[in-house]
Structure formats: C-alpha cells, structure tokens
Design a protein around this motif. Structure first.
Motif, PDB file in Angstrom:
ATOM      1  N   TYR A   4       0.817  -1.200   0.000  1.00  0.00           N
ATOM      2  CA  TYR A   4       0.000   0.000   0.000  1.00  0.00           C
ATOM      3  C   TYR A   4       0.855   1.257   0.000  1.00  0.00           C
ATOM      4  CZ  TYR A   4      -4.096  -2.863   0.752  1.00  0.00           C
ATOM      5  OH  TYR A   4      -5.102  -3.785   0.591  1.00  0.00           O
ATOM      6  N   SER A   5       0.379   2.258  -0.724  1.00  0.00           N
ATOM      7  CA  SER A   5       1.022   3.559  -0.831  1.00  0.00           C
ATOM      8  C   SER A   5       0.800   4.366   0.438  1.00  0.00           C
ATOM      9  CB  SER A   5       0.412   4.299  -2.038  1.00  0.00           C
ATOM     10  OG  SER A   5       0.562   5.686  -1.912  1.00  0.00           O
ATOM     11  N   PRO A   6       1.670   5.335   0.735  1.00  0.00           N
ATOM     12  CA  PRO A   6       1.398   6.278   1.828  1.00  0.00           C
ATOM     13  C   PRO A   6       0.123   7.084   1.609  1.00  0.00           C
ATOM     14  CG  PRO A   6       3.714   6.361   1.216  1.00  0.00           C
ATOM     15  CD  PRO A   6       3.026   5.516   0.178  1.00  0.00           C
ATOM     16  N   ASP A  60       8.162  -0.647   3.245  1.00  0.00           N
ATOM     17  CA  ASP A  60       8.072  -0.184   1.852  1.00  0.00           C
ATOM     18  C   ASP A  60       7.573   1.251   1.755  1.00  0.00           C
ATOM     19  OD1 ASP A  60       8.823  -2.747   0.954  1.00  0.00           O
ATOM     20  OD2 ASP A  60       6.759  -3.456   1.066  1.00  0.00           O
ATOM     21  N   PHE A  61       7.634   2.002   2.847  1.00  0.00           N
ATOM     22  CA  PHE A  61       7.050   3.347   2.874  1.00  0.00           C
ATOM     23  C   PHE A  61       7.793   4.281   1.923  1.00  0.00           C
ATOM     24  CE2 PHE A  61       6.354   7.600   4.518  1.00  0.00           C
ATOM     25  CZ  PHE A  61       5.000   7.599   4.822  1.00  0.00           C
ATOM     26  N   LYS A  62       7.102   4.716   0.883  1.00  0.00           N
ATOM     27  CA  LYS A  62       7.718   5.587  -0.124  1.00  0.00           C
ATOM     28  C   LYS A  62       6.634   6.168  -1.014  1.00  0.00           C
ATOM     29  CE  LYS A  62      11.257   7.291  -2.449  1.00  0.00           C
ATOM     30  NZ  LYS A  62      12.167   8.286  -1.815  1.00  0.00           N
ATOM     31  N   PHE A  63       6.679   7.497  -1.213  1.00  0.00           N
ATOM     32  CA  PHE A  63       5.796   8.138  -2.181  1.00  0.00           C
ATOM     33  C   PHE A  63       6.361   7.906  -3.574  1.00  0.00           C
ATOM     34  CE2 PHE A  63       4.648  10.440   1.653  1.00  0.00           C
ATOM     35  CZ  PHE A  63       3.280  10.650   1.503  1.00  0.00           C
ATOM     36  N   THR A  64       5.604   7.276  -4.424  1.00  0.00           N
ATOM     37  CA  THR A  64       6.052   6.984  -5.781  1.00  0.00           C
ATOM     38  C   THR A  64       5.792   8.179  -6.690  1.00  0.00           C
ATOM     39  OG1 THR A  64       3.925   6.090  -6.508  1.00  0.00           O
ATOM     40  CG2 THR A  64       5.465   4.557  -5.436  1.00  0.00           C
ATOM     41  N   ALA A  65       6.369   8.123  -7.888  1.00  0.00           N
ATOM     42  CA  ALA A  65       6.138   9.181  -8.878  1.00  0.00           C
ATOM     43  C   ALA A  65       4.650   9.310  -9.189  1.00  0.00           C
ATOM     44  CB  ALA A  65       6.931   8.885 -10.145  1.00  0.00           C
ATOM     45  N   THR A  69       2.355  12.608  -8.646  1.00  0.00           N
ATOM     46  CA  THR A  69       1.600  13.169  -9.776  1.00  0.00           C
ATOM     47  C   THR A  69       0.140  13.376  -9.380  1.00  0.00           C
ATOM     48  OG1 THR A  69       3.069  12.145 -11.401  1.00  0.00           O
ATOM     49  CG2 THR A  69       0.864  12.785 -12.154  1.00  0.00           C
ATOM     50  N   TYR A  70      -0.405  12.410  -8.668  1.00  0.00           N
ATOM     51  CA  TYR A  70      -1.785  12.549  -8.206  1.00  0.00           C
ATOM     52  C   TYR A  70      -1.915  13.737  -7.261  1.00  0.00           C
ATOM     53  CZ  TYR A  70      -6.072  11.844  -5.630  1.00  0.00           C
ATOM     54  OH  TYR A  70      -7.296  12.052  -5.034  1.00  0.00           O
ATOM     55  N   LEU A  71      -1.014  13.849  -6.267  1.00  0.00           N
ATOM     56  CA  LEU A  71      -1.086  14.949  -5.310  1.00  0.00           C
ATOM     57  C   LEU A  71      -0.898  16.300  -5.985  1.00  0.00           C
ATOM     58  CD1 LEU A  71       0.887  13.469  -2.264  1.00  0.00           C
ATOM     59  CD2 LEU A  71      -1.587  13.730  -2.507  1.00  0.00           C
ATOM     60  N   GLU A  72      -0.101  16.317  -7.021  1.00  0.00           N
ATOM     61  CA  GLU A  72       0.118  17.561  -7.765  1.00  0.00           C
ATOM     62  C   GLU A  72      -1.188  18.090  -8.351  1.00  0.00           C
ATOM     63  OE1 GLU A  72       3.294  19.183 -11.161  1.00  0.00           O
ATOM     64  OE2 GLU A  72       2.813  17.055 -10.995  1.00  0.00           O
ATOM     65  N   GLY A  73      -2.074  17.184  -8.695  1.00  0.00           N
ATOM     66  CA  GLY A  73      -3.341  17.580  -9.294  1.00  0.00           C
ATOM     67  C   GLY A  73      -4.458  17.857  -8.311  1.00  0.00           C
ATOM     68  N   LEU A 127       1.221   8.552   9.645  1.00  0.00           N
ATOM     69  CA  LEU A 127       1.001   7.137   9.952  1.00  0.00           C
ATOM     70  C   LEU A 127      -0.299   6.873  10.700  1.00  0.00           C
ATOM     71  CD1 LEU A 127       4.598   6.063  11.044  1.00  0.00           C
ATOM     72  CD2 LEU A 127       3.496   5.764   8.823  1.00  0.00           C
ATOM     73  N   GLU A 128      -0.964   7.916  11.179  1.00  0.00           N
ATOM     74  CA  GLU A 128      -2.145   7.695  12.025  1.00  0.00           C
ATOM     75  C   GLU A 128      -3.200   6.828  11.350  1.00  0.00           C
ATOM     76  OE1 GLU A 128      -5.753  10.088  14.309  1.00  0.00           O
ATOM     77  OE2 GLU A 128      -4.147  11.232  13.364  1.00  0.00           O
ATOM     78  N   THR A 129      -3.663   7.239  10.198  1.00  0.00           N
ATOM     79  CA  THR A 129      -4.764   6.527   9.555  1.00  0.00           C
ATOM     80  C   THR A 129      -4.404   5.098   9.174  1.00  0.00           C
ATOM     81  OG1 THR A 129      -5.763   8.586   8.784  1.00  0.00           O
ATOM     82  CG2 THR A 129      -6.383   6.563   7.615  1.00  0.00           C
ATOM     83  N   PRO A 130      -3.274   4.863   8.466  1.00  0.00           N
ATOM     84  CA  PRO A 130      -2.987   3.469   8.107  1.00  0.00           C
ATOM     85  C   PRO A 130      -2.761   2.565   9.311  1.00  0.00           C
ATOM     86  CG  PRO A 130      -1.160   4.915   7.476  1.00  0.00           C
ATOM     87  CD  PRO A 130      -2.309   5.797   7.858  1.00  0.00           C
ATOM     88  N   LEU A 131      -2.105   3.052  10.354  1.00  0.00           N
ATOM     89  CA  LEU A 131      -1.871   2.196  11.513  1.00  0.00           C
ATOM     90  C   LEU A 131      -3.189   1.829  12.192  1.00  0.00           C
ATOM     91  CD1 LEU A 131       1.386   3.601  13.186  1.00  0.00           C
ATOM     92  CD2 LEU A 131       1.115   1.949  11.340  1.00  0.00           C
ATOM     93  N   LEU A 132      -4.080   2.793  12.310  1.00  0.00           N
ATOM     94  CA  LEU A 132      -5.395   2.487  12.874  1.00  0.00           C
ATOM     95  C   LEU A 132      -6.139   1.489  12.000  1.00  0.00           C
ATOM     96  CD1 LEU A 132      -6.505   6.039  14.049  1.00  0.00           C
ATOM     97  CD2 LEU A 132      -6.105   4.067  15.532  1.00  0.00           C
ATOM     98  N   ASN A 133      -6.041   1.670  10.687  1.00  0.00           N
ATOM     99  CA  ASN A 133      -6.723   0.769   9.769  1.00  0.00           C
ATOM    100  C   ASN A 133      -6.206  -0.661   9.903  1.00  0.00           C
ATOM    101  OD1 ASN A 133      -6.646  -0.563   6.821  1.00  0.00           O
ATOM    102  ND2 ASN A 133      -8.472   0.698   7.006  1.00  0.00           N
ATOM    103  N   PHE A 134      -4.897  -0.819   9.987  1.00  0.00           N
ATOM    104  CA  PHE A 134      -4.309  -2.155  10.062  1.00  0.00           C
ATOM    105  C   PHE A 134      -4.597  -2.833  11.397  1.00  0.00           C
ATOM    106  CE2 PHE A 134      -0.889  -0.385   7.042  1.00  0.00           C
ATOM    107  CZ  PHE A 134      -1.633  -0.745   5.931  1.00  0.00           C
TER     108      PHE A 134
END
Length: 464
Positions: A4-6, A60-65, A69-73, A127-134
């Motif tokens: 999963y992506s950040p 694997d925590f890493k923002f991919t290209a 690109t999505y955040l840029e928009g 990390l708040e949301t993903p850690l709570l989700n997991f």
C-alpha cells in the motif's frame, strides 16, 4: 498481500503534514500512542493483531512518482493544494521513526499502548490513519475468534466467511486474524496460500441439486473423496439426508473407507444433532463426526455446548468475519509528548467531558506482573519517569509488553510464523479468560499519576 502507498490515509493527515512543513516543524520530535478506549464484544480482553501488515507497510514506505503526480493535481479553491517544493520533500521522505509494539497474539486491555511511535512529527502524523486501519479490524476479528474458540471448548472451528466478508482484503485479513484468535482452519484458499493457514471445505447445496437425487449426489461425491467425504444433509429434508448419508457410508465401507462427517447447516441444531448422533451410532458410524454451521457465533455455540449438543466441530462464517454484533473497534492514535527547543519532552493530554476520550500523556509502556507464572496485574507507566511501584510488588517476574520493532526506520524485530503466534495466543486466551469473575486489574503507575495531576493543574491555570 498488496503493497500500500502512503496515500492510504485521510486528506487531513497530508494537510497537517504540509502545514508542519510550511512552519518548519516537520522534523520536531514527537511521540504518539495507539490504544483502545474500551473492550469490545462483552469480552474480558483483546487479542492484538495487525502488526505484520504494519511492518510490511513501513518497510516499503515511499511516495512513488505516480503518488506525487496525483497529489500535484489535487486542488483547493485557490489552485494546487500542495506546493511543488512540498511534493519534492515527500519524494525524498523515508520512514525513520522508532516503533515499539505488542507482538501479535498478545492479550491487551483498554487504555494500554499497543503501539508507540517516536520520530519527526510529520512522519508520525502521516502514519495515524494506516496504523489504525491495520490494527482495528485485525484485532477485532482476532478477539471475536478468541471468543468463538472459548465457546467451542477446544472443538475445531473452521472459518468460512469469505463470501460475506468486507471485500477481498477484508476477507484475507479476517481469515488470518481468525486463525490467530483460535480458528483451526479456513475455507479461504488464498489465505491458505499467503499465510500457511490450514484450509478446509465440504460441499454446497448446489452439488446435491445438480444430481437427480440426494443419494446419487452423495454417492458420486463419495466415490471420489473416499474417507475425506463430508456430506451436507439439509438440502431437502435433514433427517432423510442423514439416512442417505448412512447409505453412502455403507458404500464406502464396502471399499474399506469411512464417512468422515456430516454437516448440519440449518434448523434446530440441538435437536438435529442429537437425532443425527443416534442414527449414526445405531448404524455403526460412531466415528463419523457431526459438523454444525449456519449463522453461528460464540453465543449460539455456547448455548449448544451447555445443552450437550453432540457436535464435533463448528463452521463459523458471517458473524465472525464481520464481527456481526460489533463491526468496529475504537482504537485511537494520539500525540502524548513533544520535544521542545530545549530538548526536553513536553507531555500532551487530550481532555474530554467523556472520560473514555481523555488520553494518557507521556512515553508509555505496559508492564505485566506475574506470580507463580500467571499474570496478576498490568501497570501502565512512563519509561522516562520509571516506576518505584514495581519494587514494592515483588512479583516473581514481569514483562514489558511493547517490544522494539523499528529503530530509526530500520526493522529489528523478527516476525514469528503464524503458527507460533496462534499457539501463544491460545495459551494466553485460556489464562486471561479465567478472570471472568473479577476484571483483570490495569492501573497507572504512581509516578505517571502524579505527572498527570501536575499537568492538569498546569492546564487549569493556563485556561483560567
């Protein structure tokens, strides 16, 4: 499992991260804790689960290209929500925090820290949301499964809720968590492959209906499955179905094979199981087991066991994998300490008119005290303050529940295999379930209590 992506987070987490960065606070050291407000499911305890997924996510925590690109928009009313400079910052961001957590399968109680995260506040916030989700769902299902396991009194419990689980990922998480919590097998074949969980399955009503008669359907099935034959007997009439199963068993006996089991999936399971046992025994099939299924949970199973239903194993689906009577947990993730410009920790507390929503400040750990090898009390304490109380308790032994998982972003913890986790879980479940007549004691250390009182007095003066 997918990586999963950040971006598996809520937008406000990224907005806060952006504002920390804009104000030059992104690297300020902070401490957050994840804990549960209250016990679920009328349970005496919770079974912690979800740590393996967290480890995979952080490793694997890493923002991919593509992420950037999505955040840029992403826009707000005035244009782009995030600046290009911030997105460049995110492109170079790696996980560098310390993470301490309780191992999966550990029995935990309300208010106790399940995770402690120390590091730059921007990272901790993301990390708040993903850690709570997991953690939330996995712990919920592991806890629910432990209650089913206890109700079944060591009878095998097969989890088969995939068809009604909350999507593929929910189904996989549920299968894994249910196995940790006490189920002995799953019908979920992919979960079997991914997690090395034993898989199990019988037949559906469609198999019986695909043949001219129930007897023919049973016999065709038995000629292939031999001594692995389990027959579902309630497609048309359960008692006739049992009699047809007995006839099929005679066919198997002629080939020196044995009918493994019949499955009851509807009706009055107490009455039907008693009649089935009598019919099977009178036919010389005392070794043939009876499996029950059909909207079962710990409450139904407990009632059937109390009435001595002659059922050997249990198939539990929808009500387990959705935790039907309580479909969510109440884990929280709160800031508890922030390092000031002098390099000292300022403790943080959230207050509320609802006592359940107030938080515990500090740098927390839970110490479990034992006497004669059995747990007797948990004490939540602050690792900076220490705790003199431990010296006066004089337990035979004690154990701090939070263990080091990551140090400065480097994984230092060795994951046990799922069978080791399950074995440890069941051992603890049996012990902690014995506190039924008296709630297991969880308290705050004296030094921590004094610190909280001083902090509350300080807040009162500031807001006077």
């Amino acid at each position: 499992m997918p990586t999963y992506s950040p971006l598996l987070t809520d937008q406000y987490q990224l907005v806060m991260a952006y504002n920390y960065w804009k104000l030059g606070l992104a690297e300020q050291e902070a401490i957050f804790h994840l804990s549960f407000r209250m016990l679920p499911l009328q349970s005496l305890f919770m079974v912690a689960a979800g740590l393996e997924r967290i480890i995979e996510f952080l490793r694997d925590f890493k923002f991919t290209a593509s992420d950037l690109t999505y955040l840029e928009g992403v826009e707000n009313g005035d244009g782009a929500l995030f600046s290009g400079e911030f997105l460049t910052y995110l492109s170079n961001l790696t996980f560098t925090c310390d993470l301490d957590g309780v191992p999966e399968g550990t029995i935990v109680y309300a208010k106790e820290p399940v995770l402690r995260i120390k590091g730059p506040i921007l990272q901790c916030q993301l990390l708040e949301t993903p850690l709570l989700n997991f953690i939330n769902f996995a712990t919920l299902i592991a806890t629910k499964a432990s209650q089913v396991y206890l109700a079944a009194q060591d009878d095998p419990v097969i989890e088969f809720g995939l068809r009604r689980a909350q999507g593929p990922d929910g189904g996989l998480t549920a299968s894994r968590s249910a196995y940790i919590g006490g189920c002995s097998a799953t019908s979920n074949v992919l979960a079997g492959k991914l997690y090395d969980i034993p898989i199990n399955g019988t037949q559906a009503h469609s198999w019986i209906m695909a043949f001219p008669s129930e007897l023919e359907a049973f016999q065709k099935f038995a000629t292939i499955m031999k001594s692995n034959t389990v027959l579902l007997v309630d497609t048309y009439d359960t008692l006739n179905g049992i009699k047809h199963a007995i006839e099929t068993a005679k066919l198997l006996a002629a080939e020196k094979e044995t009918l493994a089991a019949i499955r009851l999936d509807s009706g009055d399971l107490l009455e039907l199981s008693r009649k089935a046992r009598n019919l099977l025994d009178n036919a010389g099939l005392s070794e043939t087991k009876i499996i029950a299924s059909g909207d079962l949970d710990e409450h139904v199973i407990r009632t059937l066991k109390e009435n001595n239903a002659p059922i050997d194993s249990w198939g539990v689906g929808t009500r387990l994998v959705t935790s039907h009577d309580q479909p969510s947990l109440n884990a929280i993730y709160k800031l508890t300490a922030l390092k000031n410009i002098s390099g000292e920790w300022d403790y943080k507390i959230k207050l509320s008119n609802d006592p359940q929503k107030s938080t515990i400040p500090g740098i927390l750990q839970t110490r479990r005290l034992f006497e004669h090898g059995l747990p007797v009390e948990d004490i939540i304490y602050d690792i900076e303050l220490g705790e003199e109380l431990f010296k006066t308790k004089k337990p035979h032994e004690s154990q701090d529940l939070l263990q080091t998982i990551f140090q400065k972003g480097v994984l230092t913890y060795t994951l046990p295999n799922i069978h080791q986790i399950r074995s440890q879980t069941l051992e603890q479940v049996k012990i902690h379930s014995s506190f039924a007549l008296k709630p297991y004691p969880v308290s705050l250390g004296q030094n921590l209590q004094l610190t909280i009182e001083k902090l509350l007095e300080k807040i009162k003066k500031m807001n006077a």
